[in-house]
Design a protein around this motif. Structure first.
Motif, mmCIF file in Angstrom:
data_model
loop_
_atom_site.group_PDB
_atom_site.id
_atom_site.type_symbol
_atom_site.label_atom_id
_atom_site.label_comp_id
_atom_site.label_asym_id
_atom_site.label_seq_id
_atom_site.Cartn_x
_atom_site.Cartn_y
_atom_site.Cartn_z
ATOM 1 N N VAL A 52 0.801 -1.135 -0.132
ATOM 2 C CA VAL A 52 0.190 0.006 0.008
ATOM 3 C C VAL A 52 0.886 1.357 0.108
ATOM 4 C CG1 VAL A 52 -1.704 1.400 1.499
ATOM 5 C CG2 VAL A 52 -1.901 -1.320 1.164
ATOM 6 N N GLU A 53 1.897 1.238 0.918
ATOM 7 C CA GLU A 53 2.743 2.394 0.930
ATOM 8 C C GLU A 53 3.661 2.703 -0.317
ATOM 9 O OE1 GLU A 53 4.639 2.242 4.893
ATOM 10 O OE2 GLU A 53 2.308 2.714 5.683
ATOM 11 N N TYR A 86 7.661 6.254 -0.018
ATOM 12 C CA TYR A 86 7.755 6.713 -1.555
ATOM 13 C C TYR A 86 8.293 7.986 -1.745
ATOM 14 C CZ TYR A 86 6.676 7.293 -6.294
ATOM 15 O OH TYR A 86 6.713 7.598 -7.783
ATOM 16 N N ARG A 95 5.305 17.657 -11.285
ATOM 17 C CA ARG A 95 4.759 18.269 -10.192
ATOM 18 C C ARG A 95 4.862 19.967 -10.634
ATOM 19 N NH1 ARG A 95 7.175 14.039 -6.735
ATOM 20 N NH2 ARG A 95 9.376 14.862 -6.778
ATOM 21 N N PHE A 112 -3.009 10.784 -1.475
ATOM 22 C CA PHE A 112 -1.673 9.843 -1.802
ATOM 23 C C PHE A 112 -0.379 10.939 -1.802
ATOM 24 C CE2 PHE A 112 -4.860 8.376 -4.710
ATOM 25 C CZ PHE A 112 -5.545 7.423 -4.026
ATOM 26 N N GLU A 136 -2.521 11.000 3.284
ATOM 27 C CA GLU A 136 -1.380 10.070 3.094
ATOM 28 C C GLU A 136 -1.595 9.007 4.357
ATOM 29 O OE1 GLU A 136 1.247 9.181 1.234
ATOM 30 O OE2 GLU A 136 1.357 7.583 2.604
ATOM 31 N N ILE A 137 -1.446 7.775 4.039
ATOM 32 C CA ILE A 137 -1.682 6.560 4.719
ATOM 33 C C ILE A 137 -0.294 6.274 5.452
ATOM 34 C CG2 ILE A 137 -1.236 4.735 3.290
ATOM 35 C CD1 ILE A 137 -3.742 3.483 4.087
ATOM 36 N N GLY A 163 -4.143 8.911 6.848
ATOM 37 C CA GLY A 163 -5.351 8.035 6.777
ATOM 38 C C GLY A 163 -5.596 7.560 5.457
ATOM 39 N N ASP A 164 -6.710 6.746 5.335
ATOM 40 C CA ASP A 164 -6.796 5.939 4.236
ATOM 41 C C ASP A 164 -7.715 7.236 3.418
ATOM 42 O OD1 ASP A 164 -7.992 4.576 1.794
ATOM 43 O OD2 ASP A 164 -7.893 2.724 2.966
ATOM 44 N N VAL A 165 -7.514 7.347 1.873
ATOM 45 C CA VAL A 165 -8.251 8.487 1.212
ATOM 46 C C VAL A 165 -9.659 7.785 1.154
ATOM 47 C CG1 VAL A 165 -8.538 8.756 -1.211
ATOM 48 C CG2 VAL A 165 -6.361 8.978 -0.276
ATOM 49 N N PRO A 182 -1.958 11.024 -7.466
ATOM 50 C CA PRO A 182 -0.457 10.423 -7.953
ATOM 51 C C PRO A 182 -0.508 8.854 -7.385
ATOM 52 C CG PRO A 182 -0.274 12.129 -6.099
ATOM 53 C CD PRO A 182 -1.731 11.758 -6.244
ATOM 54 N N TYR A 190 -10.231 4.989 -7.384
ATOM 55 C CA TYR A 190 -10.698 6.110 -6.298
ATOM 56 C C TYR A 190 -11.268 7.275 -7.212
ATOM 57 C CZ TYR A 190 -7.779 3.938 -3.029
ATOM 58 O OH TYR A 190 -6.976 3.167 -2.106
HETATM 59 C C1 LIG Z 1 3.153 6.825 -5.594
HETATM 60 S S1 LIG Z 1 3.260 7.382 -3.894
HETATM 61 C C2 LIG Z 1 3.207 9.150 -4.384
HETATM 62 C C3 LIG Z 1 3.544 9.993 -3.085
HETATM 63 C C4 LIG Z 1 3.730 11.371 -3.407
HETATM 64 N N1 LIG Z 1 2.524 12.082 -4.076
HETATM 65 C C5 LIG Z 1 5.018 11.916 -4.292
HETATM 66 O O1 LIG Z 1 4.720 12.278 -5.521
HETATM 67 O O2 LIG Z 1 6.054 11.632 -3.809
HETATM 68 C C6 LIG Z 1 1.561 7.034 -3.549
HETATM 69 C C7 LIG Z 1 1.467 7.219 -1.700
HETATM 70 O O3 LIG Z 1 0.089 7.130 -1.630
HETATM 71 C C8 LIG Z 1 0.034 6.379 -0.509
HETATM 72 N N2 LIG Z 1 -1.167 5.454 -0.277
HETATM 73 C C9 LIG Z 1 -1.532 4.456 -1.161
HETATM 74 N N3 LIG Z 1 -2.846 3.988 -0.730
HETATM 75 C C10 LIG Z 1 -3.378 5.107 0.143
HETATM 76 C C11 LIG Z 1 -4.684 5.152 0.434
HETATM 77 N N4 LIG Z 1 -5.522 4.333 0.305
HETATM 78 N N5 LIG Z 1 -4.710 6.338 1.219
HETATM 79 C C12 LIG Z 1 -3.925 7.317 1.398
HETATM 80 N N6 LIG Z 1 -2.459 7.056 1.039
HETATM 81 C C13 LIG Z 1 -2.455 6.014 0.330
HETATM 82 C C14 LIG Z 1 1.257 5.583 -0.236
HETATM 83 O O4 LIG Z 1 1.661 5.430 1.289
HETATM 84 C C15 LIG Z 1 2.280 6.494 -0.990
HETATM 85 O O5 LIG Z 1 3.135 7.425 -0.240
#
Ligand SMILES: C[S@@+](CC[C@H](N)C(=O)[O-])C[C@H]1O[C@@H](n2cnc3c(N)ncnc32)[C@H](O)[C@@H]1O
Length: 264
Positions: A52-53, A86, A95, A112, A136-137, A163-165, A182, A190
């Protein structure tokens, strides 16, 4: 010894190098550190991004075991440790493209959000943005995001949310002008939630996806037809190639404009 490509994260004071998996990492690491005096540590990739992360496994090769850096990008500084979350230094141009599109008074929801690179750059580029809730989770990434909003002096604009989106975006239903998504391997699931976060008059969604180059156009067309059918609203979209992902496969951004009118 041939040096293949490697990533550098950090600043001219302290950086780390991230190399691809190889049989002689120490030798390669020593060569990199000799050539770039600001590189204080070398990590080697051991896996793809996973879970997930979206973290990666690394092997520490040499140098300072503390791999936290302050990464400089487009007027911003992001404190982060790639071993805990990440972050990709390759996405700075994308960005910036998004940040330059934001208008005064917008509420921009960054789903995210990681350590906050989109959120902070938007706040820096568009000083009159209203607010930027950022979900962000990964708790460690959120702690860095809190730190980064202070370092970049955008405390009043960026709202870090742990938390979870799926749950946390609900309090933003109907309140946002623009949504950034992203999470390319799964953002499409989503999309309807993102739509619910837009104000009733509509707005813009930046959806990231990964597709094979020869299938992208059709895949996006089908996705947008399906989405439009569900939301019954007029929309237009434009797809842009962002970065190569793997052979013949790219990360794309679909900029979706949802207008006020309902479909008949
Ligand atoms: C591809 S990374 C992008 C991170 C950031 N936007 C960047 O550009 O550096 C995706 C991020 O989404 C988070 N993530 C994944 N699923 C999630 C969810 N359901 N709710 C919140 N965050 C989530 C992950 O922990 C990760 O940090």
């Amino acid at each position: 010894m041939k040096l293949s490509s490697y990533d550098i994260l950090g600043s001219k004071e302290k950086s780390i190098a991230i190399i691809e998996e190889t049989e002689n990492p120490k030798e390669i690491g020593e060569k990199i550190m000799k050539e770039h005096k600001n590189i204080k540590s070398v990590l080697m990739k051991l896996s793809e991004r996973k879970g997930v992360e979206r973290k990666r496994e690394y092997k520490f090769i040499l140098g300072d075991p503390d791999t936290e850096v302050i990464h400089k990008e487009s007027y911003c500084r992001f404190r982060l440790d790639p071993q805990k979350l990440y972050f990709s230094g390759r996405e700075g141009t994308e960005r910036l493209r998004i940040a330059e599109m934001v208008h005064p008074k917008e509420t921009v929801l960054v789903m995210f959000s990681g350590v906050g690179p989109f959120s902070i750059l938007i706040a820096k580029k568009q000083r009159e943005v209203d607010k930027i809730p950022s979900i962000e989770i990964n708790p460690e990434a959120v702690e860095y995001m809190k730190d980064n909003k202070k370092i970049n002096k955008v405390q009043d604009k960026v709202i870090p949310i742990l938390g979870d989106v799926k749950e946390k975006c609900q309090e933003w239903f109907g309140k946002c002008d623009r949504i950034v998504m992203p999470l390319p391997h799964d953002a499409t699931s989503y999309l309807e939630l993102a739509y619910k976060c837009l104000k009733p008059r509509g707005g813009i969604i930046h959806l990231y996806i990964i597709e094979k180059e020869n299938e992208a156009e059709k895949a996006v067309e089908e996705l947008m037809e399906d989405f439009q059918e569900k939301i019954k609203r007029k929309l237009t979209y434009k797809t842009r190639k962002v970065l190569p992902y793997s052979p013949r496969t790219y990360k794309y951004c679909v900029d979706i404009h949802i207008s006020e009118g309902k479909l008949n």
